[in-house]
Design an enzyme around this catalytic site. Structure first.
Site, PDB file in Angstrom:
ATOM      1  N   ARG A 132       0.877  -1.190   0.000  1.00  0.00           N
ATOM      2  CA  ARG A 132       0.000   0.000   0.000  1.00  0.00           C
ATOM      3  C   ARG A 132       0.898   1.218   0.000  1.00  0.00           C
ATOM      4  O   ARG A 132       1.620   1.472   0.976  1.00  0.00           O
ATOM      5  CB  ARG A 132      -0.910   0.004   1.225  1.00  0.00           C
ATOM      6  N   HIS A 151      -7.434   0.727  -6.174  1.00  0.00           N
ATOM      7  CA  HIS A 151      -7.642  -0.144  -5.014  1.00  0.00           C
ATOM      8  C   HIS A 151      -8.341  -1.434  -5.480  1.00  0.00           C
ATOM      9  O   HIS A 151      -9.500  -1.675  -5.160  1.00  0.00           O
ATOM     10  CB  HIS A 151      -8.497   0.598  -3.988  1.00  0.00           C
ATOM     11  N   GLN A 160     -10.199  -3.989  -3.067  1.00  0.00           N
ATOM     12  CA  GLN A 160     -11.485  -3.514  -2.547  1.00  0.00           C
ATOM     13  C   GLN A 160     -12.615  -3.826  -3.527  1.00  0.00           C
ATOM     14  O   GLN A 160     -13.663  -4.349  -3.144  1.00  0.00           O
ATOM     15  CB  GLN A 160     -11.405  -1.999  -2.310  1.00  0.00           C
ATOM     16  N   ASP A 194     -17.356   7.228  -1.329  1.00  0.00           N
ATOM     17  CA  ASP A 194     -16.096   7.090  -0.587  1.00  0.00           C
ATOM     18  C   ASP A 194     -15.769   8.469  -0.024  1.00  0.00           C
ATOM     19  O   ASP A 194     -16.396   9.473  -0.392  1.00  0.00           O
ATOM     20  CB  ASP A 194     -14.999   6.593  -1.556  1.00  0.00           C
ATOM     21  N   CYS A 226     -16.400   1.751   0.824  1.00  0.00           N
ATOM     22  CA  CYS A 226     -15.241   0.912   1.144  1.00  0.00           C
ATOM     23  C   CYS A 226     -14.810   1.058   2.598  1.00  0.00           C
ATOM     24  O   CYS A 226     -14.142   0.171   3.134  1.00  0.00           O
ATOM     25  CB  CYS A 226     -14.083   1.258   0.212  1.00  0.00           C
ATOM     26  N   ARG A 241     -13.673  -8.563   2.585  1.00  0.00           N
ATOM     27  CA  ARG A 241     -12.273  -8.285   2.268  1.00  0.00           C
ATOM     28  C   ARG A 241     -11.404  -9.462   2.690  1.00  0.00           C
ATOM     29  O   ARG A 241     -10.435  -9.819   2.029  1.00  0.00           O
ATOM     30  CB  ARG A 241     -11.795  -7.006   2.975  1.00  0.00           C
TER      31      ARG A 241
HETATM   32  N1   CP Z   1     -11.312  -0.164   2.658  1.00  0.00           N
HETATM   33  C1   CP Z   1     -10.027  -0.205   3.034  1.00  0.00           C
HETATM   34  O1   CP Z   1      -9.124  -0.437   2.246  1.00  0.00           O
HETATM   35  O2   CP Z   1      -9.834   0.002   4.365  1.00  0.00           O
HETATM   36  P1   CP Z   1      -8.416   0.236   5.034  1.00  0.00           P
HETATM   37  O3   CP Z   1      -7.881   1.542   4.514  1.00  0.00           O
HETATM   38  O4   CP Z   1      -8.732   0.310   6.509  1.00  0.00           O
HETATM   39  O5   CP Z   1      -7.506  -0.909   4.710  1.00  0.00           O
HETATM   40  N1  NVA Z   2     -10.024   6.724  -1.256  1.00  0.00           N
HETATM   41  C1  NVA Z   2      -9.651   6.295   0.068  1.00  0.00           C
HETATM   42  C2  NVA Z   2      -9.872   4.830   0.203  1.00  0.00           C
HETATM   43  C3  NVA Z   2      -9.555   4.268   1.561  1.00  0.00           C
HETATM   44  C4  NVA Z   2      -9.761   2.789   1.626  1.00  0.00           C
HETATM   45  C5  NVA Z   2      -8.207   6.668   0.330  1.00  0.00           C
HETATM   46  O1  NVA Z   2      -7.375   6.467  -0.552  1.00  0.00           O
HETATM   47  O2  NVA Z   2      -7.914   7.162   1.416  1.00  0.00           O
END
Ligand code: CP
Ligand code: NVA
Length: 331
Positions: A106, A133, A136, A225, A265, A293
């Site tokens: 990540r 992502h 997700q 989101d 998400c 997930r």
């Molecule tokens: N939805 C999601 O990816 O959550 P986190 O950022 O907590 O991993």
């Molecule tokens: N768009 C959000 C998604 C978190 C799971 C971010 O990148 O923070």
């Protein structure tokens, strides 16, 4: 036999049958979870976790998932893995490929994940970047599939920011036949090149609409989101102003089909992109998405690890050590 990808960096190019098999495998793992029949196909395997941003769902799904599948996970930070850090991304990828069996990353920069995938001989999974992502959206589609939604004949309304999660929805529209209506404020559109490419590939099924009401009318799924993704915190205040009118509230939900699902998400910013009434209401499936997930992540890690040829680096290492030690190692 469906061609299995080596890595999961994005959703473009994934075979529909491979994805459907992933859903079926996730269901099997779900059913066996916690029973004596729970399989341990990743016994002895280790995932290297590179998390440059906070994470609850993704980190826990990978860590718990590896544990439940018989494997282990090791945490790394930006100090060890970055584009401008202690060592080159290629060196990191090669070293991790010799010691670990999966890399889950990540990062802010999408190109870092792409570079890891380019150099690693073990699978690399995009656990969220500024660009996308994919894990997700695979879990979201799995959630809808479990609801018996027809992934080839449903309308999804995106209401909110043109961000990484939307990018993965756009890519997913090339795998299944659903319609995707995108309502984003001016100035917060998704990547223009990606949008054009998806429009071209999906022949009218994906389109930008004027406002949230138009997006959600008679739709099957409303998705939103955060307006402020990780890394954009300094913009939070003016984003709240720019996104006025984009809150998913009960009035907006009422324009969708009566059996429409609300999806997010998470993490959610209640009172901004969604009201408490909607996210806690009967049409919300956000907690199913979150739990899924785990099941989907497990199926994904098994599928990618199973498709990986045996590592060569261990062999190379053994060839380099002294003969007596080589006997000890290979015995
Ligand atoms: N939805 C999601 O990816 O959550 P986190 O950022 O907590 O991993
Ligand atoms: N768009 C959000 C998604 C978190 C799971 C971010 O990148 O923070």
């Amino acid at each position: 036999m469906n061609p299995s990808p080596r890595h999961l960096v994005g959703l473009l190019g994934l075979e529909r049958e491979w994805v459907l098999q992933l859903f079926a495998d996730a269901d099997k793992l779900r059913a066996a979870r916690g029973t004596a029949k729970a399989p341990k196909p990743l016994a002895g395997k280790t995932a290297a976790l590179v998390f440059h941003k906070p994470s609850l769902r993704t980190r826990v799904s990978v860590t718990v998932g590896m544990h439940e599948l018989g494997g282990d996970a090791v945490d790394l930070t930006a100090v060890e893995v970055s584009e401008h850090g202690r060592e080159s991304v290629a060196d990191v990828a090669n070293v991790l490929s010799g010691m670990c069996d999966i890399i889950v990353a990540r990062t802010f920069s999408h190109s870092l994940v792409e570079k890891l995938a380019q150099h690693a001989s073990v699978p690399v999974i995009n656990a969220l970047t500024d660009h996308s992502h994919p894990c997700q959206i695979l879990a979201d589609l799995y959630t809808l599939w479990r609801q018996d939604r027809n992934l080839d004949d449903m309308t999804v309304a995106w209401v909110g920011d043109g961000n990484n999660v939307l990018h993965s929805w756009l890519e997913a529209a090339t795998i299944f036949g659903f319609r995707l209506r995108v309502a984003v404020p001016d100035g917060f559109e998704p990547d223009a090149g990606l949008f054009l490419e998806i429009e071209r590939r999906t022949e009218g099924r994906v389109r930008r609409v004027r406002d949230p009401e138009e997006a959600v009318r008679d739709c099957d799924v409303i998705y939103t989101d955060t307006w402020t993704s990780m890394g954009q915190e300094a913009e939070a205040q003016w984003r709240r102003i720019a996104f006025a009118g984009f809150t998913v509230d009960a009035q907006l939900m009422s324009l969708a089909k009566s059996d429409a699902s609300f999806m997010h998400c998470l993490p959610a910013h209640r009172g901004e992109e969604v009201t408490d009434e909607v996210i806690d209401g009967p049409q919300s499936i956000v907690l199913d998405e979150a739990e899924n997930r785990l099941h989907l992540q497990k199926a994904l890690m098994v599928a990618l690890a199973a498709a990986t040829p045996p590592r060569e680096s261990g062999k190379r290492k053994r060839e380099r050590v002294s003969p007596s030690l080589a006997v000890a190692v290979t015995a």
